[in-house]
Design a protein around this motif. Structure first.
Motif, PDB file in Angstrom:
ATOM      1  N   THR A 171      -6.976   3.592  -7.968  1.00  0.00           N
ATOM      2  CA  THR A 171      -6.709   4.622  -7.083  1.00  0.00           C
ATOM      3  C   THR A 171      -7.692   5.865  -7.016  1.00  0.00           C
ATOM      4  N   PRO A 212       0.938  -1.278  -0.125  1.00  0.00           N
ATOM      5  CA  PRO A 212      -0.069   0.110  -0.034  1.00  0.00           C
ATOM      6  C   PRO A 212       0.855   1.262  -0.047  1.00  0.00           C
ATOM      7  N   PRO A 236      -4.410   3.928  -1.831  1.00  0.00           N
ATOM      8  CA  PRO A 236      -3.139   3.716  -2.612  1.00  0.00           C
ATOM      9  C   PRO A 236      -2.928   3.836  -3.769  1.00  0.00           C
TER      10      PRO A 236
END
Length: 419
Positions: A381, A11, A376
């Motif tokens: 994302t 992450p 992350p």
């Protein structure tokens, strides 16, 4: 020369970082926790069109230790995982609803929705952008496209948000929420299908039911799987990309002001944002035969990732890779490529290009109000929370009574069409 290794499942690893850029200077690919990854534009673009590779996402659950169960079984049946004639047939049946002309005709509706949402926070001079704009905007457009009641957008968004975690690197720990959302959204879609079988309407569900009755029929299961996938993928990616668009534009206040003054740059702003800050940070392909690629041997079944940001900012392909909404760069890879090019790309391009200039005009001097909360920067994302402050502006002027009456009539027609 040995190539670097990137742990894409970590992450804390940022696929847009200077570490990735430095590796790109020395190597066209790297090793990763999910197979090899391509960093340069020329090799990435060619690979996405190479018929020796197929979509690699079918193995995504298994790569994360998920080998059976509700989600695993459903994932294998989605458009993202299908290949060959099954994939082509499903795309052929879905394509008419996503043509450019069809979606472009909806631009005024998208703009009206954007203004309605902005009216809710423009006079305050502050907004939590994801919950107050990006999520309702993406979900309500999805409801409009599928012919679902606008009042159901929050329910659909909740399911789509939890299902969207299937694209994340924490998929295994999120599996209970993913499967609960899949069960809920599937049940809802089944109710919609049953309703349209009895009372067809002018919407995508009815169109697909008509195809369901043709010679190359969609089975009831295929219809359900396709609609659930469209619902969650369409909402989740658009919401995330809108948050990333604001993140990028606010880092370049001159571009934000330019977009406000020149709304015709909205379409190119979308392309630039997706080039430098895509929600889909890597695109997966699987070799269907042994492949020798520029000296790299990839055995049949081998997985290769294309890192979208690294390819989109490759100086070898674009000598001036800096973000600039007035420039035309080589086509970004944010929508994938080849036979698996994103089916809904016209929707995403149109709804974002409709919204971004209006946001720039009505949120002058906008700046982030704190760091927000972000997924992350790997996998898919985006922002979970993104507070923004700006110089307050007035709400949209209300139409004259005669025009308001006409708008209300059109709204009733839309409501009837949507359930």
């Amino acid at each position: 020369m040995s190539v670097p290794y990137f742990d894409l499942a970590d992450p804390s690893f940022d696929v847009t970082s200077a570490v990735v850029h430095a590796a790109r200077e020395d190597h066209w690919y790297v090793e990763t926790s999910y197979g090899h990854a391509v960093l340069r534009y020329a090799e990435a673009s060619a690979l996405l069109k190479d018929r020796r590779f197929q979509q690699g996402n079918a193995k995504w659950p298994a790569q994360n230790g998920i080998h059976s169960g509700l989600f695993s079984d459903w994932w294998k049946e989605t458009l993202l995982s299908l290949e060959g004639q099954d994939h082509l047939r499903l795309r052929r049946l879905l394509n008419p609803a996503f043509r450019n002309k069809t979606i472009e005709a909806m631009r005024p509706t998208f703009q009206a929705l954007a203004n309605e949402l902005i009216d809710g926070f423009a006079p305050r001079g502050e907004v939590e952008f994801i919950s107050e704009f990006a999520e309702p905007y993406a979900s309500r457009i999805l409801c409009l496209l599928l012919g679902l009641p606008d009042s159901h957008w929050e329910r659909v968004a909740h399911w789509a948000d939890d299902l969207g975690k299937s694209f994340g690197i924490a998929i295994k720990s999120d599996l209970p929420r993913i499967e609960a959302a899949l069960e809920g959204l599937t049940g809802y879609v089944e109710e919609v299908i049953a309703d349209r079988l009895v009372a067809p309407r002018e919407d995508l569900v009815s169109t697909l039911i008509a195809a369901h009755e043709d010679d190359d029929a969609l089975s009831r299961r295929e219809l359900s799987v396709a609609l659930v996938f469209l619902a969650f993928a369409g909402m989740e990616t658009t919401r995330n990309q809108l948050g990333l668009a604001l993140q990028t534009l606010l880092k370049h206040p001159d571009q934000w002001r330019l977009l406000a003054g020149r709304p015709e740059l909205g379409a190119n702003a979308v392309e630039e944002v997706m080039r430098v800050n895509p929600t889909v940070t890597w695109i997966t392909r699987e070799a269907i035969e042994d492949v020798d690629l520029h000296g790299l041997h990839i055995p049949a079944g081998g997985i290769v990732q294309v890192l979208s940001h690294a390819a989109g900012t490759d100086p070898a392909a674009m000598p001036e890779p800096a973000f600039d909404i007035t420039e035309t760069h080589p086509m970004h890879l944010g929508f994938g490529g080849g036979v698996h090019h994103c089916l809904g790309h016209f929707v995403a391009r149109t709804d974002m290009s409709a919204a971004l200039p209006l946001l720039a005009q009505r949120m002058p001097d906008a700046v982030p109000d704190g760091s927000g909360e972000w997924l992350p920067v790997s996998g898919n994302t985006g922002a979970l929370r993104f507070p923004i402050r700006f110089t307050p502006t007035a709400a949209t002027p209300q139409p004259e009574p005669e025009q308001a009456s006409a708008d209300a009539t059109r709204g009733q027609v839309r409501s009837a069409a949507g359930g």
